[in-house]
Every structure is written in C-alpha cells, then in structure tokens.
Design a protein around this motif. Structure first.
Motif, mmCIF file in Angstrom:
data_model
loop_
_atom_site.group_PDB
_atom_site.id
_atom_site.type_symbol
_atom_site.label_atom_id
_atom_site.label_comp_id
_atom_site.label_asym_id
_atom_site.label_seq_id
_atom_site.Cartn_x
_atom_site.Cartn_y
_atom_site.Cartn_z
ATOM 1 N N TYR A 33 -0.795 -10.589 9.535
ATOM 2 C CA TYR A 33 -0.469 -11.202 8.242
ATOM 3 C C TYR A 33 -1.501 -10.801 7.193
ATOM 4 N N GLY A 34 -1.045 -9.970 6.240
ATOM 5 C CA GLY A 34 -1.949 -9.402 5.251
ATOM 6 C C GLY A 34 -2.459 -8.033 5.638
ATOM 7 N N GLY A 35 -2.069 -7.570 6.832
ATOM 8 C CA GLY A 35 -2.473 -6.247 7.302
ATOM 9 C C GLY A 35 -1.271 -5.339 7.413
ATOM 10 N N LEU A 36 -0.700 -5.258 8.613
ATOM 11 C CA LEU A 36 0.478 -4.394 8.749
ATOM 12 C C LEU A 36 1.740 -5.066 8.208
ATOM 13 N N TYR A 37 1.702 -6.413 8.081
ATOM 14 C CA TYR A 37 2.862 -7.159 7.570
ATOM 15 C C TYR A 37 2.445 -7.954 6.330
ATOM 16 N N GLU A 38 3.076 -7.652 5.203
ATOM 17 C CA GLU A 38 2.803 -8.382 3.961
ATOM 18 C C GLU A 38 4.083 -8.335 3.117
ATOM 19 N N LYS A 39 4.858 -9.373 3.244
ATOM 20 C CA LYS A 39 6.229 -9.381 2.728
ATOM 21 C C LYS A 39 6.313 -9.076 1.241
ATOM 22 N N ASP A 40 5.393 -9.591 0.440
ATOM 23 C CA ASP A 40 5.487 -9.451 -1.016
ATOM 24 C C ASP A 40 4.671 -8.301 -1.581
ATOM 25 N N HIS A 41 4.124 -7.453 -0.728
ATOM 26 C CA HIS A 41 3.338 -6.319 -1.224
ATOM 27 C C HIS A 41 4.271 -5.284 -1.860
ATOM 28 N N PRO A 42 3.869 -4.672 -2.980
ATOM 29 C CA PRO A 42 4.745 -3.684 -3.647
ATOM 30 C C PRO A 42 5.083 -2.472 -2.790
ATOM 31 N N LEU A 43 4.268 -2.180 -1.775
ATOM 32 C CA LEU A 43 4.532 -1.034 -0.910
ATOM 33 C C LEU A 43 5.219 -1.415 0.396
ATOM 34 N N SER A 44 5.564 -2.690 0.555
ATOM 35 C CA SER A 44 6.225 -3.122 1.787
ATOM 36 C C SER A 44 7.708 -2.780 1.762
ATOM 37 N N GLY A 48 9.147 -6.150 5.355
ATOM 38 C CA GLY A 48 7.826 -6.699 5.045
ATOM 39 C C GLY A 48 6.671 -5.896 5.596
ATOM 40 N N LEU A 49 6.933 -4.682 6.085
ATOM 41 C CA LEU A 49 5.899 -3.840 6.676
ATOM 42 C C LEU A 49 5.317 -2.898 5.620
ATOM 43 N N ARG A 50 4.011 -2.886 5.517
ATOM 44 C CA ARG A 50 3.349 -2.069 4.494
ATOM 45 C C ARG A 50 3.474 -0.581 4.827
ATOM 46 N N SER A 51 4.081 0.169 3.912
ATOM 47 C CA SER A 51 4.307 1.595 4.151
ATOM 48 C C SER A 51 3.007 2.383 4.107
ATOM 49 N N ASP A 52 2.024 1.926 3.325
ATOM 50 C CA ASP A 52 0.746 2.640 3.274
ATOM 51 C C ASP A 52 0.009 2.511 4.607
ATOM 52 N N ILE A 54 1.573 2.004 7.518
ATOM 53 C CA ILE A 54 2.361 2.822 8.436
ATOM 54 C C ILE A 54 1.922 4.277 8.367
ATOM 55 N N LYS A 55 1.685 4.781 7.157
ATOM 56 C CA LYS A 55 1.253 6.182 6.989
ATOM 57 C C LYS A 55 -0.095 6.424 7.669
ATOM 58 N N LEU A 56 -1.068 5.536 7.460
ATOM 59 C CA LEU A 56 -2.382 5.700 8.080
ATOM 60 C C LEU A 56 -2.300 5.632 9.601
ATOM 61 N N VAL A 57 -1.443 4.751 10.123
ATOM 62 C CA VAL A 57 -1.282 4.621 11.571
ATOM 63 C C VAL A 57 -0.593 5.864 12.137
ATOM 64 N N LYS A 58 0.455 6.328 11.473
ATOM 65 C CA LYS A 58 1.171 7.513 11.959
ATOM 66 C C LYS A 58 0.260 8.728 12.008
ATOM 67 N N ASP A 59 -0.638 8.839 11.030
ATOM 68 C CA ASP A 59 -1.557 9.973 11.017
ATOM 69 C C ASP A 59 -2.478 9.972 12.233
ATOM 70 N N LEU A 60 -2.781 8.788 12.781
ATOM 71 C CA LEU A 60 -3.617 8.701 13.982
ATOM 72 C C LEU A 60 -2.859 9.115 15.238
ATOM 73 N N ASP A 61 -1.519 9.145 15.171
ATOM 74 C CA ASP A 61 -0.677 9.547 16.306
ATOM 75 C C ASP A 61 -0.999 8.713 17.546
ATOM 76 N N TRP A 112 8.381 -2.347 14.227
ATOM 77 C CA TRP A 112 7.210 -1.665 13.663
ATOM 78 C C TRP A 112 6.802 -0.484 14.541
ATOM 79 N N CYS A 113 6.836 -0.661 15.857
ATOM 80 C CA CYS A 113 6.495 0.430 16.777
ATOM 81 C C CYS A 113 7.375 1.645 16.538
ATOM 82 N N LYS A 114 8.662 1.401 16.334
ATOM 83 C CA LYS A 114 9.580 2.512 16.085
ATOM 84 C C LYS A 114 9.229 3.232 14.793
#
Length: 496
Positions: A33-44, A48-52, A54-61, A112-114
């Motif tokens: 809450y406030g990390g990977l999930y933030e419903k009202d964030h402009p990038l969610s 409610g999952l923050r796309s920014d 997701i990008k950082l996590v995907k880059d870590l593979d 989120w895992c997917k």
C-alpha cells in the motif's frame, strides 16, 4: 594492488538457477500500500498498480516473488484476502502493529505477477493455523474446478488455476517474535503433516521448510537437524534468512559480511548432509535463502510510527553506496554456493528495505542496491566457475584474513562470454585485475567494463537525486583492467 583470478573451464561449482534472483513482497509498511499498489496515483493502471514500479521491477527480470510474508503470514487468514474487495474484512496485523484492509489479496498479487513477468511463491500460515487452512488454500489456488474451493476461486473472477509451484511451510517459526512460535519438534511435526497433505494433492509442488531465522539464533543449527528429521520426505528446500548491518560504523568489517553468509550456508549444508547420511538417503536437500539484505538504517524512525494504521512508514532504509558494495558481495556469495542454494529472495522489493522507493502521489526511483542486483540478474545466470584469487588480504578483528577482492566468474557457453563480478574492498588502492582462464583462448577480449563507484561511502539516491549513484560504462581501450578503490565492477569478456 594486483589481483589475479585463476579459473579453469573444467572446474565448475554449478549452474546458477535463475531463481537466485528472486524477491519478496510482504504486507508490511508501504511495500504494497503506497508501493506497488496505489489506487489514486496518476501512473496507476485500472487495477491500482503503479506502472512506474512495474517498469523498475520488470527491468530486474525477477523470476519469482515470495508472498505474503514474512512475519505477517503467521497471523493471516487467507480467506480474508479473496472475493469482492469491498466485502473483505479489515484485520489487525499483530506482527507489524498495523491495519490490514485486505484490499490487495491473492488475486491481485497473481495479476501483478503476470504484469511484471514473474512467478508466485506462496507462504502458508503455520503459526495460528494448520493442515486444514493450508490444504484449502492450495486447492483454492491450484485445482482446476469442480470442487467447492476451486469453484469459489472461479466465482471470484479467476477461471484458470493459479498453478503456484512453490510453497513455504510457514515463516521463521524458530523466532520467539513470531505469532505461533514453535519448538523445532512442534514445527517439524506440523510441517511434515502439512507437506504430506500438499504432496498428496500434487507431488510435483515444491515445498520449503523453515530453517533458522539467522545464524545467531540460540537454536542454530540444532533447529535444522530436528526439522529435517521430521520433514525430510516432503521438503524440497530448507530456508535461510539473514540481514546485514554496520552497527559499529566499521566499513572494513561491513564489507566482509559475505564471509558470514558463506559460513551460514556452509554450516546448513553440512547439517543437511548429516541428516541425509543418517537417513541413508539418496536425496539432496537444497537451500532457499528466501530473505536477505542490508537492514539497519530505519530502526529509530520505525519507533515513532503510530500503531494500527494502513501503509505505515516502516523499514524504509535509504541505502548508501557502502550498502551497494555489501549487496554486491552477498550476491557473489549466493553465486559461489549455487550448487546448493537454488532460490534466493532479496527482501524486500518496494519501499521496505528495498531496491525501489516511491513517494505517495509522486515519483519512484532506484536505490543504490538496485544496480548490483540488476547486473547479477542479467549476467549471473550461467555456469559459476570455481576460481582462486591471488590478491592481498587485510586483517579484520571479526572475520580474520579478508581478501581485498570479492569475486565470482560466470561462464555463458551459448554467448561465448565470461562475466567477472569484482568488489574492490580496499578503501585506498586501485586494483589491477588479470584473468588467467585455462581452457579458454589465451587472449580474452574485454567487451565491457561496468563500474559502480563513489568517493563518499555514505552517499545515496533520493527523490531529488535519483541517479546520484548509478553505474557507468568505462573506457575499455586501456589495460590493465582497473577496479577503483571501494568499487563494484563487472568485466565482460568475449571468448569467441
């Protein structure tokens, strides 16, 4: 200072399992809450999952993520985290003295895992619950349909089973802080029976039994022996947890922390092999180092957080360049033991002792420790060679003789490439690196040198300076190959 790395193509420790570069998400602080999930964030996104993030996590593979705990799981009712979100109960999280709204539950985690391209690793509550709850959760998640629990999952919007392959039989059950703490015999008996029920459902599922929470526990390593006596037939892995800190503000000791990890792993391996011999078994017990990281910066700040809130600011360590060097050494240790350590989870992933930080409503950024993990994940998946170092040492009051270089060499046969990870522990001298590799061409071609370096060991990244410490690609036209003082390095060699 000179460092010669001696290696042979024929001397191989093992092949690094991709799951060595896994991570961990717990319902703790602002990880969810406030990390990977933030419903009202402009990038969610719509979930409610923050796309920014997701990008950082995907880059870590990251190949696998452990969920939902951690200490949290030992007081958790899985039934609270499924079904319509607006009907889920709010519960007290006794482990972290917080409120748990159950807004982000099992389905949300699987979704989120997917999106990030990872596999789930699910922990079972063996603190306050037991066989019934565990086997019910496995049936809910993995059975295709036609039973009450699998059809319940379908009614919750997941037609296909989740097919979760790896399950943790509890968490840190040796710890007196754990809700439902047990003795080794109490835990071993319960874990064996839960494991038996799960294997009756699907013998292909992989199970992780709880080892010691760290090597300083008074029950270590007798805990391992007793637990394995009970769970040998059902467990596929034994867990290890360990966190590292610089309490003495002693950089040379802190940079030698990987020697403590080495010793921890090797002791547990000896216990596993002892139980194997005692049982006259042909089975090899592998290890899951499913919690590891640096953790100490936030201790005082955590004491000021009010109780019973959602998304408390807990364990939000701001990592220094010094921490990044230690994480680089710890990754080398895991690779050096890849013959027995098949799974490892950097704890945790977002905000909570994490490589990724976020601001509510604001940006996200990579901490210093992000970068050694990023490159180890990218270039550490291959055959780890059994190297020897010819390098000076320094005498340390805690770890004895410590080599100035911490190194590991990975061979990628398909790419015809050797990747050398080196941490120069010296605080004063540049290190000249040479590689003596038997079985490979005499003249190896250096194709890239990636350097993480800063003159200030206490420097860090933050919201306003997110790239203050970031790897750089060095000029490779000059020889010999040099690792500056207090630096993390990746030397990539072509052997084709």
């Amino acid at each position: 200072m000179k460092c010669t790395v001696h290696a042979s193509k024929n001397f191989v420790i093992g092949t690094a399992d991709k799951r060595l570069f896994s991570s961990f998400v717990e319902q703790l602080g602002r990880c969810v809450y406030g990390g990977l999930y933030e419903k009202d964030h402009p990038l969610s996104d719509e979930d409610g999952l923050r796309s920014d993030v997701i990008k950082l996590v995907k880059d870590l593979d990251i190949p696998m993520v452990r969920f939902p705990g951690g200490n949290y799981v030992s007081n958790h009712r899985w039934e609270d985290s499924v079904g319509p979100i607006d009907e889920r109960p709010v519960r007290l999280d006794l482990a972290w003295k917080a409120l748990d709204p159950n807004t982000f539950g099992i389905k949300e985690f699987i979704d989120w895992c997917k999106k990030v391209g990872t596999e789930p690793m699910m922990a079972l509550n063996l603190g306050t619950r037991g066989i019934d709850a565990a086997k019910d959760l496995v049936e809910y998640c993995n059975h295709p349909g036609g039973t009450a629990l699998s059809d319940l999952r379908k009614s919750h919007g997941s037609e296909a089973p989740y097919n979760i392959k790896m399950w943790c039989l509890g968490n840190e059950m040796d710890g007196p802080w754990q809700v439902g703490h047990k003795t080794a015999d109490e835990y071993g008996r319960l874990a064996a029976e839960v494991g038996k029920a799960i294997k009756l459902f699907d013998p292909s599922l992989e199970l992780v039994a709880c080892g010691s929470s760290n090597s300083d526990m008074p029950t270590f390593p007798s805990w391992e022996e007793t637990v394995l006596e009970h769970t040998w037939e059902v467990a596929d892995y034994l867990s290890l947890h360990m966190y590292f800190r610089n309490d003495e503000d002693d950089t040379e000791t802190f940079l030698a922390s990987s020697k403590k990890m080495d010793q921890f792993i090797e002791t547990v391996v000896h216990v596993c092999d002892y139980v194997q011999a005692k049982k006259r078994s042909k089975k090899t017990m592998y290890l899951s180092f499913d919690e590891w990281n640096v953790w100490f910066h936030s201790n005082e700040q955590d004491k000021t957080e009010p109780k019973w809130n959602v998304g408390k600011h807990l364990l939000e360590d701001v990592y220094t360049f010094e921490d990044a060097l230690v994480v680089g050494c710890l990754l080398n240790s895991l690779l050096r033991h890849c013959d027995r350590v098949k799974v490892a989870c950097l704890a945790q992933l977002v905000n909570v002792i994490a490589p990724i930080m976020t601001e509510e409503g604001g940006p996200s950024w990579a901490q210093t420790i992000y970068w050694p993990f990023y490159y180890a994940s990218k270039y550490g998946r291959g055959e780890v060679l059994d190297i020897r170092l010819d390098v000076p040492t320094y005498k340390n009051h805690h770890y004895g003789e410590v080599p100035y270089a911490d190194a590991v060499l990975v061979y990628h046969a398909e790419e015809q490439e050797l990747d050398l990870f080196v941490v120069n522990r010296s605080l004063d001298e540049t290190m000249e690196i040479s590689l003596d590799a038997i079985g490979f061409p005499t003249q190896l071609k250096l194709i890239e040198h990636i350097l993480l370096h800063h003159t200030d060991l206490k420097a860090s990244n933050d919201r306003d300076n997110p790239e203050h410490i970031k790897p750089v690609v060095m000029d490779i036209t000059r020889e010999p190959y040099k690792a500056p003082r207090q630096s993390w390095n990746l030397f990539r060699f072509s052997i084709s």
